[in-house]
Design a protein around this motif. Structure first.
Motif, mmCIF file in Angstrom:
data_model
loop_
_atom_site.group_PDB
_atom_site.id
_atom_site.type_symbol
_atom_site.label_atom_id
_atom_site.label_comp_id
_atom_site.label_asym_id
_atom_site.label_seq_id
_atom_site.Cartn_x
_atom_site.Cartn_y
_atom_site.Cartn_z
ATOM 1 N N ALA A 164 9.763 69.000 -3.600
ATOM 2 C CA ALA A 164 8.735 68.561 -2.828
ATOM 3 C C ALA A 164 9.498 67.906 -1.719
ATOM 4 O O ALA A 164 9.094 67.877 -0.584
ATOM 5 C CB ALA A 164 8.062 67.030 -3.546
ATOM 6 N N GLU A 165 10.533 67.293 -1.620
ATOM 7 C CA GLU A 165 11.217 66.629 -0.462
ATOM 8 C C GLU A 165 11.734 67.643 0.327
ATOM 9 O O GLU A 165 11.573 67.484 1.679
ATOM 10 C CB GLU A 165 12.287 65.537 -1.118
ATOM 11 N N THR A 166 12.385 68.798 -0.091
ATOM 12 C CA THR A 166 12.654 69.840 0.709
ATOM 13 C C THR A 166 11.794 70.615 1.533
ATOM 14 O O THR A 166 11.778 70.747 2.729
ATOM 15 C CB THR A 166 13.607 70.832 -0.170
ATOM 16 N N LEU A 167 10.447 70.888 0.837
ATOM 17 C CA LEU A 167 9.231 71.516 1.213
ATOM 18 C C LEU A 167 8.984 70.361 2.537
ATOM 19 O O LEU A 167 8.681 70.884 3.659
ATOM 20 C CB LEU A 167 8.526 71.770 0.331
ATOM 21 N N ARG A 168 8.880 69.374 2.287
ATOM 22 C CA ARG A 168 8.356 68.208 3.257
ATOM 23 C C ARG A 168 9.103 68.367 4.497
ATOM 24 O O ARG A 168 8.700 68.237 5.665
ATOM 25 C CB ARG A 168 8.400 66.780 2.786
ATOM 26 N N LEU A 169 10.352 68.231 4.286
ATOM 27 C CA LEU A 169 11.411 68.158 5.366
ATOM 28 C C LEU A 169 11.638 69.699 6.379
ATOM 29 O O LEU A 169 11.158 69.897 7.447
ATOM 30 C CB LEU A 169 12.624 68.167 4.989
#
Length: 341
Positions: A232-237
């Motif tokens: 989730a954090e990588t997709l957000r970035l």
């Protein structure tokens, strides 16, 4: 073929024609009864297909042959591998192992330790949650039985066996800086002290190398679902400003798995070969890490030594019957260079 169904020790004593104390003495130590009596009991065990409740047996013994183990998550490959080695070492020394999971929940962790007390285990190996662990319950446990901390240190009042996070993170950070773009660090959710140590080790190493550290912080995230958090954090970035650098060093391999899945979903090729846009590295070398696509560059914790050193220290405390100086052991990790970085 079994005869009358026997439900408990009292009934077994009755059908075997021996006294309840003699039966209890046999189950505590078969060699403590006469050979003829032992043969008679063992024949009755076969004839009636009786298996005693080992926990009930422990409650009636002055000493137990059961070791309790509490870990944050038995489905985590790292802890599953640790438990496997602990069970094998304990079995080789004549001890049974009861494994309980806290599921990342401090209330369940406290309940697990309370359960070990009710089982009257001989000793305990605990991988504490750390930040939210009920210290009062830990104190109750170690007031009754020897306790060894594993993986995450709670304090220095009990022996501890873990990995030297400053050595391991320093090792892989230097490697990544040497072989490509400086790494951005994806920290662990706020679940234990390992996360703080590894982040600090990364920052210190980058500063020592004269490079600016880049840390992706997760704020108050408190989840043990590390793959989901990394994804989730990588997709957000990637959907926003992008990753700060073309290399990501993750606090553990499970976070790295989520990062790699998000990169694939976004059409970004992970690796260090031609056409690759992102390097990803982790920490732990869990059993599945070498089989990812591409295989994950990481640092390997010595799981075999972590488990055996815990068992050795605990059994030494049980044998000595004394509260010897609590050892604090931090083992070194090994760099595993693979195709992801």
């Amino acid at each position: 073929m079994s005869e009358r169904k026997v439900r408990n020790m009292v009934e077994f004593a009755e059908v075997s024609g021996l006294s309840r104390p003699t039966i209890a003495k046999y189950f505590a130590d078969p060699a403590s009864v006469r050979p003829q009596t032992r043969q008679r009991i063992e024949a009755a065990l076969v004839r009636h297909d009786f298996r005693p409740n080992l926990f009930a047996v422990n409650l009636n013994k002055k000493t137990s042959n059961t070791i309790g183990v509490v870990v944050p998550d038995t489905t985590d490959p790292f802890y599953a591998d640790l438990v496997r080695h602990i069970e094998l070492d304990c079995a080789a020394n004549g001890y049974l192992v009861v494994v309980l999971s806290s599921h990342g929940d401090p209330r369940m962790e406290a309940r697990s330790m309370d359960s070990l007390l009710m089982m009257r285990v001989a000793g305990a190996i605990v991988a504490p949650l750390g930040l939210d662990t009920d210290v009062g319950m830990v104190d109750s446990l170690r007031a009754r039985v020897p306790v060894v901390f594993l993986d995450s240190r709670l304090d220095d009042r009990s022996p501890f066996v873990g990995t030297d996070n400053f050595q391991s993170i320093g090792l892989i950070t230097e490697y990544l800086c040497r072989t490509g773009d400086r790494p951005t660090y994806l920290e662990l959710p706020a679940v234990n002290h390992n996360g703080d140590q590894r982040r600090d080790a990364y920052v210190r190493t980058m500063e020592r190398l004269g490079l600016a550290p880049e840390v992706i912080t997760l704020g108050s995230a408190h989840s043990w679902r590390f793959e989901d958090v990394g994804h989730a954090e990588t997709l957000r970035l990637l959907e926003g400003t992008g990753l700060p650098t073309a290399t990501v060093l993750c606090c553990n391999d499970r976070l790295a798995l989520g990062v790699m899945a998000a990169a694939y979903q976004s059409g970004i090729r992970v690796g260090r070969g031609p056409g690759c846009q992102l390097r990803v590295a982790g920490h732990d070398d869990q059993p599945h890490s070498r089989h990812l696509c591409p295989p994950l560059t990481t640092v390997a914790q010595d799981v075999r030594q972590l488990g055996s050193r815990c068992v050795d220290i605990l059994l030494a405390r049980l044998d000595d019957g004394a509260d010897i100086r609590p050892e604090q052991i931090a083992l070194e990790a090994r760099l595993m260079m693979r195709a992801s970085a």
